[in-house]
Design a protein around this motif. Structure first.
Motif, PDB file in Angstrom:
ATOM      1  N   SER A 155       0.117  91.848  91.643  1.00 29.43           N
ATOM      2  CA  SER A 155      -0.490  91.160  90.506  1.00 29.43           C
ATOM      3  C   SER A 155      -1.867  90.664  90.872  1.00 29.43           C
ATOM      4  O   SER A 155      -2.362  90.899  91.973  1.00 29.43           O
ATOM      5  CB  SER A 155       0.400  89.995  90.055  1.00 29.43           C
ATOM      6  N   GLY A 156      -2.498  89.964  89.925  1.00 32.37           N
ATOM      7  CA  GLY A 156      -3.860  89.496  90.133  1.00 32.37           C
ATOM      8  C   GLY A 156      -3.946  88.375  91.138  1.00 32.37           C
ATOM      9  O   GLY A 156      -2.958  87.897  91.679  1.00 32.37           O
ATOM     10  N   GLY A 157      -5.187  87.933  91.408  1.00 35.62           N
ATOM     11  CA  GLY A 157      -5.408  86.863  92.355  1.00 35.62           C
ATOM     12  C   GLY A 157      -5.526  87.341  93.787  1.00 35.62           C
ATOM     13  O   GLY A 157      -5.659  86.550  94.710  1.00 35.62           O
ATOM     14  N   ILE A 158      -5.454  88.670  94.009  1.00 32.76           N
ATOM     15  CA  ILE A 158      -5.515  89.226  95.346  1.00 32.76           C
ATOM     16  C   ILE A 158      -6.803  90.012  95.495  1.00 32.76           C
ATOM     17  O   ILE A 158      -7.179  90.790  94.626  1.00 32.76           O
ATOM     18  CB  ILE A 158      -4.328  90.172  95.622  1.00 32.76           C
ATOM     19  N   GLY A 203       2.468  74.695 100.132  1.00 31.59           N
ATOM     20  CA  GLY A 203       3.493  74.974  99.129  1.00 31.59           C
ATOM     21  C   GLY A 203       2.942  75.749  97.952  1.00 31.59           C
ATOM     22  O   GLY A 203       3.578  76.681  97.440  1.00 31.59           O
ATOM     23  N   ASP A 204       1.738  75.389  97.503  1.00 29.63           N
ATOM     24  CA  ASP A 204       1.088  76.139  96.426  1.00 29.63           C
ATOM     25  C   ASP A 204       0.818  77.575  96.869  1.00 29.63           C
ATOM     26  O   ASP A 204       0.965  78.525  96.086  1.00 29.63           O
ATOM     27  CB  ASP A 204      -0.235  75.470  96.034  1.00 29.63           C
ATOM     28  N   PHE A 205       0.382  77.717  98.114  1.00 29.17           N
ATOM     29  CA  PHE A 205       0.105  79.032  98.693  1.00 29.17           C
ATOM     30  C   PHE A 205       1.366  79.890  98.679  1.00 29.17           C
ATOM     31  O   PHE A 205       1.337  81.070  98.309  1.00 29.17           O
ATOM     32  CB  PHE A 205      -0.436  78.849 100.105  1.00 29.17           C
ATOM     33  N   ARG A 248       4.632  84.374  96.655  1.00 25.71           N
ATOM     34  CA  ARG A 248       5.877  84.913  96.109  1.00 25.71           C
ATOM     35  C   ARG A 248       5.645  85.556  94.747  1.00 25.71           C
ATOM     36  O   ARG A 248       6.203  86.621  94.452  1.00 25.71           O
ATOM     37  CB  ARG A 248       6.918  83.800  96.013  1.00 25.71           C
ATOM     38  N   ARG A 249       4.793  84.922  93.929  1.00 23.84           N
ATOM     39  CA  ARG A 249       4.489  85.508  92.615  1.00 23.84           C
ATOM     40  C   ARG A 249       3.785  86.854  92.749  1.00 23.84           C
ATOM     41  O   ARG A 249       3.969  87.755  91.928  1.00 23.84           O
ATOM     42  CB  ARG A 249       3.607  84.548  91.812  1.00 23.84           C
ATOM     43  N   SER A 250       2.997  86.988  93.817  1.00 27.50           N
ATOM     44  CA  SER A 250       2.242  88.217  94.036  1.00 27.50           C
ATOM     45  C   SER A 250       3.035  89.268  94.801  1.00 27.50           C
ATOM     46  O   SER A 250       2.482  90.303  95.178  1.00 27.50           O
ATOM     47  CB  SER A 250       0.955  87.895  94.810  1.00 27.50           C
ATOM     48  N   GLN A 304      11.674  87.307  98.174  1.00 28.11           N
ATOM     49  CA  GLN A 304      12.099  86.247  97.279  1.00 28.11           C
ATOM     50  C   GLN A 304      13.146  85.386  97.983  1.00 28.11           C
ATOM     51  O   GLN A 304      14.018  85.891  98.683  1.00 28.11           O
ATOM     52  CB  GLN A 304      12.680  86.837  95.997  1.00 28.11           C
ATOM     53  N   GLY A 305      13.064  84.095  97.812  1.00 25.75           N
ATOM     54  CA  GLY A 305      14.007  83.187  98.441  1.00 25.75           C
ATOM     55  C   GLY A 305      13.404  81.809  98.587  1.00 25.75           C
ATOM     56  O   GLY A 305      12.267  81.559  98.170  1.00 25.75           O
ATOM     57  N   GLU A 306      14.145  80.896  99.165  1.00 26.98           N
ATOM     58  CA  GLU A 306      13.692  79.531  99.360  1.00 26.98           C
ATOM     59  C   GLU A 306      12.900  79.416 100.660  1.00 26.98           C
ATOM     60  O   GLU A 306      13.255  80.021 101.683  1.00 26.98           O
ATOM     61  CB  GLU A 306      14.880  78.573  99.393  1.00 26.98           C
ATOM     62  N   LEU A 307      11.830  78.636 100.606  1.00 26.71           N
ATOM     63  CA  LEU A 307      10.994  78.450 101.779  1.00 26.71           C
ATOM     64  C   LEU A 307      11.728  77.609 102.816  1.00 26.71           C
ATOM     65  O   LEU A 307      12.232  76.525 102.517  1.00 26.71           O
ATOM     66  CB  LEU A 307       9.680  77.777 101.382  1.00 26.71           C
ATOM     67  N   VAL A 308      11.785  78.102 104.059  1.00 26.52           N
ATOM     68  CA  VAL A 308      12.456  77.408 105.151  1.00 26.52           C
ATOM     69  C   VAL A 308      11.454  76.784 106.103  1.00 26.52           C
ATOM     70  O   VAL A 308      11.585  75.620 106.497  1.00 26.52           O
ATOM     71  CB  VAL A 308      13.379  78.380 105.917  1.00 26.52           C
TER      72      VAL A 308
END
Length: 294
Positions: free
Chosen positions: A200-203, A235-237, A242-244, A249-253
């Protein structure tokens, strides 16, 4: 950043240029209205801050900025942000007052100072002085720069000089440049697993070289640069990564970055990306297919 476009000629579009018309006064009006708007919102909710100081950060999150922007403004006011958020000493670094009571001692001027600092951080203003080609403009431009020496001022002529407009846009972006983040699977080489590509975009494609501990560089390293908003946290990063589709996919550890000396260190989710090297590896707790369904 805000672009405060002013008519440097003194023309109000209905009359001929007027030497008594001061564009600096128009800019002062814009700044004053912004301050009144935010201060009014803060004052209306101040009773919640007196009951629970940690709510203060929430008063500023509605202006499309992360809580770290409010933290930066509080630090400029001498407030120990960690104590307010329950992460450190209970004493205010400036006055020694307990965090639970620090805002009980604040005056109206203290609140005005906080809003002023927040405005400076969240909404830096570019003064775009248009119609610079007209005769009356020179004296107005000098007056504006003298009154607002701390602001970035750019003279433009939107009608005859399109390059000056592009220069103004570039100056506005430079006031709050994006934060660059590089997600990797290997902190030694700076590479991403071949199975993950931007979806997706933003890259943007990056040609930045990644220096290894041995002093060499690796091919294909730091290939994808994710542009983040200023003051973005790790966290925003992660959420943008993950969106990109650049990580499973999963929870951040856990999150790791590499220090200038090449050593690894763990970073917290609320750490500003700008305070790291920008190169981060995310460890996630992968979800199987059935776990992702609600």
């Amino acid at each position: 950043a805000l672009d405060a476009s002013g008519d440097a000629s003194g023309d109000d579009a209905n009359t001929s240029p007027d030497p008594s018309r001061d564009p600096a006064a128009d800019i002062a009006w814009v700044r004053h209205e912004l301050h009144r708007w935010i201060f009014g919102n803060v004052r209306a909710k101040w009773h919640t801050v007196r009951r629970r100081p940690s709510h203060l950060r929430d008063l500023f999150t509605g202006y499309h900025c992360p809580p770290t922007v409010a933290d930066a403004a509080l630090k400029r006011c001498g407030i120990d942000v960690d104590s307010i958020n329950g992460r450190g000493s209970t004493k205010d670094s400036g006055s020694g007052v307990d965090a639970e009571n620090v805002f009980l001692t604040w005056s109206k001027q203290n609140a005005h100072d906080l809003v002023a600092h927040f405005l400076r951080i969240r909404f830096p203003i570019l003064l775009a002085l248009n119609k610079s080609d007209l005769p009356m403009s020179k004296q107005h431009v000098e007056r504006v720069k003298a009154r607002w020496p701390g602001e970035t001022a750019v003279v433009i002529s939107a009608k005859d000089d399109s390059q000056s407009v592009r220069n103004a846009v570039a100056a506005a972006v430079a006031l709050k440049p994006p934060t660059a983040g590089f997600v990797v699977d290997n902190l030694e080489t700076g590479t991403v697993a071949s199975g993950f590509e931007a979806k997706s975009g933003g890259i943007t494609e990056s040609n930045r070289a990644f220096e290894t501990k041995s002093g060499g560089t690796t091919d294909g390293s730091l290939r994808h640069c994710i542009l983040l908003k200023p003051s973005s946290t790790v966290g925003d990063f992660f959420n943008e990564t993950r969106r990109s589709k650049l990580c499973p996919q999963g929870e951040l550890v856990r999150c790791e970055t590499v220090a200038p000396d090449g050593t690894r260190r763990v970073v917290r989710k609320n750490t500003l990306v700008a305070t790291t090297s920008g190169v981060v590896r995310f460890f996630v707790n992968r979800k199987v297919k059935w776990q992702g369904k609600k």
